[in-house]
Design an enzyme around this catalytic site. Structure first.
Site, mmCIF file in Angstrom:
data_model
loop_
_atom_site.group_PDB
_atom_site.id
_atom_site.type_symbol
_atom_site.label_atom_id
_atom_site.label_comp_id
_atom_site.label_asym_id
_atom_site.label_seq_id
_atom_site.Cartn_x
_atom_site.Cartn_y
_atom_site.Cartn_z
ATOM 1 N N GLU A 107 8.038 -2.078 16.348
ATOM 2 C CA GLU A 107 7.911 -1.145 17.467
ATOM 3 C C GLU A 107 7.148 0.124 17.072
ATOM 4 O O GLU A 107 7.528 0.827 16.137
ATOM 5 C CB GLU A 107 9.309 -0.791 18.005
ATOM 6 C CG GLU A 107 9.329 0.199 19.157
ATOM 7 C CD GLU A 107 8.558 -0.262 20.386
ATOM 8 O OE1 GLU A 107 8.589 -1.447 20.709
ATOM 9 O OE2 GLU A 107 7.913 0.602 21.022
ATOM 10 N N THR A 135 5.100 -3.515 24.689
ATOM 11 C CA THR A 135 5.652 -4.474 23.725
ATOM 12 C C THR A 135 5.359 -5.917 24.147
ATOM 13 O O THR A 135 4.994 -6.755 23.318
ATOM 14 C CB THR A 135 7.181 -4.316 23.626
ATOM 15 O OG1 THR A 135 7.480 -2.955 23.321
ATOM 16 C CG2 THR A 135 7.758 -5.196 22.549
ATOM 17 N N HIS A 176 11.810 3.503 18.749
ATOM 18 C CA HIS A 176 11.228 3.499 20.097
ATOM 19 C C HIS A 176 11.061 4.924 20.628
ATOM 20 O O HIS A 176 11.909 5.776 20.413
ATOM 21 C CB HIS A 176 12.115 2.676 21.047
ATOM 22 C CG HIS A 176 11.445 2.358 22.350
ATOM 23 N ND1 HIS A 176 11.391 3.250 23.386
ATOM 24 C CD2 HIS A 176 10.768 1.263 22.741
ATOM 25 C CE1 HIS A 176 10.710 2.712 24.383
ATOM 26 N NE2 HIS A 176 10.323 1.508 24.023
ATOM 27 N N ASP A 201 3.158 -3.128 17.324
ATOM 28 C CA ASP A 201 2.863 -3.582 18.696
ATOM 29 C C ASP A 201 1.855 -2.691 19.428
ATOM 30 O O ASP A 201 0.991 -3.189 20.143
ATOM 31 C CB ASP A 201 4.147 -3.802 19.524
ATOM 32 C CG ASP A 201 4.948 -2.536 19.814
ATOM 33 O OD1 ASP A 201 4.691 -1.493 19.176
ATOM 34 O OD2 ASP A 201 5.858 -2.599 20.672
ATOM 35 N N HIS A 202 1.961 -1.384 19.220
ATOM 36 C CA HIS A 202 1.068 -0.445 19.917
ATOM 37 C C HIS A 202 1.294 0.953 19.360
ATOM 38 O O HIS A 202 2.136 1.144 18.485
ATOM 39 C CB HIS A 202 1.318 -0.458 21.434
ATOM 40 C CG HIS A 202 2.774 -0.292 21.798
ATOM 41 N ND1 HIS A 202 3.429 0.907 21.631
ATOM 42 C CD2 HIS A 202 3.699 -1.165 22.249
ATOM 43 C CE1 HIS A 202 4.690 0.765 21.995
ATOM 44 N NE2 HIS A 202 4.897 -0.491 22.358
#
Ligand code: GP9
Ligand code: MN
Length: 393
Positions: free
Chosen positions: A38, A80, A192, A250-251
């Site tokens: 994440e 995600t 997150h 993921d990003h």
């Protein structure tokens, strides 16, 4: 699918480089563990703050792995879930919304589905609400045989949105039948947005204490400790040297408006689009004994390249993957969902409609690259047709 569309799809796939021979079948028959981390950005790797490594466990994994340090995230509005989709199908996500919500029941020639044909079972592990991002539905199309979500895990140490990554990893391994070939997809959650749970976490971020960037760095240091536990567990279970282990981010974690200024200050770079573009990278690590351990590959690449790279290592074909096999290419490029294109020569940043020379960061003459740029961007159209018309049905 119209005749014209079918022709465009065929034309794209028939003009692909044929599958290469380097490392073909090198991990044939082995189980696969893939970790999607994440909000893990590349700039953290091998970076210190106040004299301490931010990601010591990833750094030591990288020393023992093949590392891609020019690897861009291509996830868009589906965050995600888009990254999951890219890695498992080698198609682009959609321009608007999440594929998982908009086309959750298509036929996908995905990693789980391709592995099924090789006798593998596959499972995804993510300790959050199973309906989030429409996963339970979309995962059926992606082909996961099982999905372990929030309620399938025993309660344990909590961070942010739920069970700590360390607890998720350990329990996921406990649930895995290692007596036959498997593919486990582990989707983390501890670090997150907005990271403020880590405000008081004990890791010295110096002048960035109490800032968005500071909290993010703390959170990623925590998530890295969880990766350390995963690696320990894999070693203890005899899996570290016997599975194909992959890990990628993921990003982004830092939106330009929130921590952007601080990030560019931390990196010691100018605050401009060119530098920002280069910060949109995530780490990509492949660990397998004898596979270029300790080497760093600078090929410009992205999440769409994960599946064809795995397919080559496993020794099967993925003829309808849109990405490239990173062990057999010298063509560096990544197409982002917003139509930006990064190559080893330039960055086309769509927000500015400007092409920057990769060496100098100066705007480059447009004409020189226009045809090539359009060809790259056309990949997005092909992907859209495949998804919107369910072309693999
Ligand atoms: C929750 C998690 C959300 O399941 O995947 O992450 P996001 O898409 O917000 O980054
Ligand atoms: Mn995410």
């Amino acid at each position: 699918v119209s005749q014209e569309e079918r022709a465009a799809i065929d034309e794209f796939f028939s003009s692909r480089e044929p599958q290469g021979t380097d490392f073909n079948g090198f991990a044939r028959g082995k189980s696969i563990i893939m970790v999607q981390s994440e909000a893990l950005q590349e700039f953290l790797i091998n970076k210190t703050i106040e004299g301490k490594e931010i990601t010591p466990n990833l750094n030591s994994l990288i020393k023992d792995s093949l590392y891609f340090d020019n690897f861009y995230f291509q996830a868009a509005g589906g965050k995600t879930s888009d990254a999951e989709f890219l890695a498992n199908t080698s198609l682009y996500p959609l321009k608007e919304g999440a594929v998982y919500f908009r086309y959750p029941s298509n036929t996908y020639l995905s990693l789980p589905n391709l592995l099924k044909a090789q006798g593998y079972t596959s499972a995804s592990y993510h300790a959050y609400d199973p309906s989030y991002w429409n996963r339970s539905t979309a995962y059926r199309a992606i082909g996961f045989d099982a999905f372990y979500s929030r309620d399938d895990f025993e309660p344990g140490e909590k961070t942010g949105w739920g069970l700590s990554d360390a607890g998720m990893f350990t329990q996921a391994l406990d649930k895995t039948d290692t007596s036959k070939p498997f593919y486990s997809f582990l989707v983390t959650l501890s670090c997150h947005y907005p990271f403020d749970d880590y405000e008081n976490y004990d890791f010295d971020v110096g002048e960035f204490e109490g800032t968005f960037l500071g909290n993010y760095i703390k959170g990623q240091n925590y998530a890295d400790a969880c990766i350390g536990i995963l690696i320990e567990q894999l070693k203890a279970r005899g899996l570290y040297d016997d599975t194909l282990l992959l890990l990628y981010g993921d990003h982004y974690g830092i939106p330009r408006l929130e921590g952007g200024n601080d990030l560019m200050k931390f990196m010691g770079v100018k605050n401009n689009s060119f530098e920002w573009a280069k910060l949109q990278k995530v780490p990509f690590i492949i660990h397998y004994p004898g596979l270029k351990n300790g080497q760093t590959d600078n090929t410009v690449s992205g999440q769409i390249d994960i599946l064809p790279t795995i397919a080559n290592l496993m020794g099967f074909e993925a003829p309808f993957a849109m990405g490239k096999d990173l062990l057999n290419t010298d063509k560096g490029y990544a197409v982002l969902r917003n139509s930006s294109v990064i190559t080893d020569r330039y960055i086309y940043w769509s927000k500015d409609e400007t092409i920057y020379d990769i060496q100098t960061g100066q705007p480059a003459e447009h004409g020189r690259y226009d045809d090539e740029l359009e060809q790259y961007q056309d990949q997005l159209k092909i992907s859209d047709i495949i998804i919107q018309k369910n072309a693999f049905k």
